[in-house]
Enzyme design. Structure first.
Site, PDB file in Angstrom:
ATOM      1  N   ARG A 114       0.423  -1.207  -0.201  1.00  0.00           N
ATOM      2  CA  ARG A 114      -0.145  -0.452   0.122  1.00  0.00           C
ATOM      3  C   ARG A 114       0.390   1.248  -0.064  1.00  0.00           C
ATOM      4  NH1 ARG A 114      -6.498  -0.675   1.666  1.00  0.00           N
ATOM      5  NH2 ARG A 114      -6.174  -2.854   1.872  1.00  0.00           N
ATOM      6  N   HIS A 159     -11.653  -1.541  -1.970  1.00  0.00           N
ATOM      7  CA  HIS A 159     -13.222  -1.179  -2.696  1.00  0.00           C
ATOM      8  C   HIS A 159     -13.772  -1.065  -3.838  1.00  0.00           C
ATOM      9  CE1 HIS A 159     -12.616   0.032   1.484  1.00  0.00           C
ATOM     10  NE2 HIS A 159     -13.027   1.667   1.279  1.00  0.00           N
ATOM     11  N   ARG A 208      -9.116   6.357  -3.873  1.00  0.00           N
ATOM     12  CA  ARG A 208      -8.124   5.276  -3.344  1.00  0.00           C
ATOM     13  C   ARG A 208      -6.916   5.988  -2.807  1.00  0.00           C
ATOM     14  NH1 ARG A 208     -10.168   3.801   0.896  1.00  0.00           N
ATOM     15  NH2 ARG A 208      -9.666   1.214   0.678  1.00  0.00           N
ATOM     16  N   HIS A 257      -4.082   2.706  -2.195  1.00  0.00           N
ATOM     17  CA  HIS A 257      -3.952   2.267  -3.159  1.00  0.00           C
ATOM     18  C   HIS A 257      -3.142   2.179  -4.024  1.00  0.00           C
ATOM     19  CE1 HIS A 257      -6.451  -1.457  -2.198  1.00  0.00           C
ATOM     20  NE2 HIS A 257      -7.270  -0.351  -1.188  1.00  0.00           N
TER      21      HIS A 257
END
Length: 339
Positions: free
Chosen positions: A79, A114, A161, A167
């Site tokens: 991440r 997500h 995101r 991400h």
């Protein structure tokens, strides 16, 4: 992968610097793309409009999130918020980025959950709306507009995101594409009016299969808690790393939701036939109830107790929406029979 990660960090930095005025929009989009939003926000609204589609939303949300967890255990995936510091590549010139409260999820990053769950769930909704509009209006333009709005919404969730450093871009794209495929496939088999035993077996199978897979990976020497350690180390605020974003929380939510879906259909197989006004009241009461259920604090020690209660918490959700609230509203609004 290092080059891909570098480019992702640069994109996140550019996005934060050039769209700072849209910060609230990105945070709302990220919240709406959260897998738990599909259960707590989207499911009640869709269910009171169209029962079968509502059940499909819950079914697709649970299975797509479970598959996302399995993919993450296989693919790992860094991440951005922890890779920036962990890689050591930006010690001389760190990127000008900031973290947010929703940044510090503790599971692996690839593919984006997500993006994957949102694209799957909203494919079910949009394709159902498009079919309905095509049947009643015959307008292909309206269907095209619906699919365009779907694409725009997915784009907002995906960019959000990246914006919050949760991400990298390629993880978002992978999640979006996989989610659309899952939505198309899973929509074909909606478990409406299936027996309780089907849901019990399915729920336990999801739990059992994931736990066995987890144990096998750990036996081979793979440390599946690596991402939690990195999250705790590199998140700018320790309280942002929460147990409800951990991989096992997702697993228990999915299994709990499916068992709850089975129980709801067992208690009242056909549901209640309510007019529009009572259904609107049902939505208001359900939303209020789910708000308090979602905010109900759970003890985090020992972890087994937390995950067990988390499972029970989400098994209640379908029963509240499908049985308890409609039954209560039915009692309130039912006209007494004349003798």
């Amino acid at each position: 992968m290092e080059s891909l990660y570098r480019q992702g960090v640069w994109m996140a930095e550019a996005l934060q610097q050039n769209s700072r005025s849209l910060e609230d929009l990105w945070l709302v989009a990220s919240h709406m793309g959260d897998p738990k939003a599909a259960v707590l926000l989207v499911f009640p609204v869709v269910f009171y409009i169209h029962r079968r589609t509502g059940i499909a939303v819950l079914w697709v949300a649970a299975l797509s999130e479970w598959l996302n967890l399995v993919f993450k255990w296989i693919l790992f995936g860094e991440r951005p918020y922890w890779w920036i510091g962990q890689s050591g590549l930006f010690s001389e010139k760190p990127p000008e980025v900031q973290q947010f409260q929703s940044t510090c999820e503790s599971g692996p990053g690839s593919p984006s959950g997500h993006a994957m769950v949102t694209s799957a769930v909203w494919w079910v909704i949009i394709s159902s709306l498009a079919s309905f509009s095509q049947a009643y209006t015959g307008s292909k333009i309206l269907s095209a507009v619906l699919y365009l709005l779907y694409a725009v919404f997915l784009g907002c969730v995906g960019l959000s995101r990246i914006f919050i450093l949760a991400h990298f871009p390629h993880q978002v794209v992978a999640g979006l594409l996989t989610g659309v495929l899952l939505g198309v496939f899973l929509k074909r088999s909606v478990p409406e009016r299936r027996p309780l035993l089907f849901f019990f077996r399915f729920s336990m199978a999801l739990l059992g299969a994931a736990l066995i897979f987890h144990a096998v990976l750990e036996k081979t020497g793979i440390d599946l808690s690596w991402s939690i350690s990195l999250a705790k180390r590199w998140c700018s605020r320790s309280e942002w790393v929460r147990m409800d974003t951990a991989p096992f929380s997702s697993l228990n939510r999915d299994a709990g939701v499916l068992l709850g879906l089975g129980l709801a259909q067992y208690w009242k197989p056909g549901g209640w036939t309510l007019p529009r006004a009572p259904r609107t009241l049902c939505l208001a009461l359900s939303s209020l109830a789910l708000h308090y259920i979602s905010r109900f604090p759970l003890p985090t020690v020992p972890p087994l107790l937390f995950y067990s209660l988390f499972f029970l918490k989400y098994s209640i959700v379908p029963q509240v929406v499908m049985v308890l609230v409609p039954g209560f509203v039915h009692l309130l609004t039912a006209k007494p029979k004349r003798e």
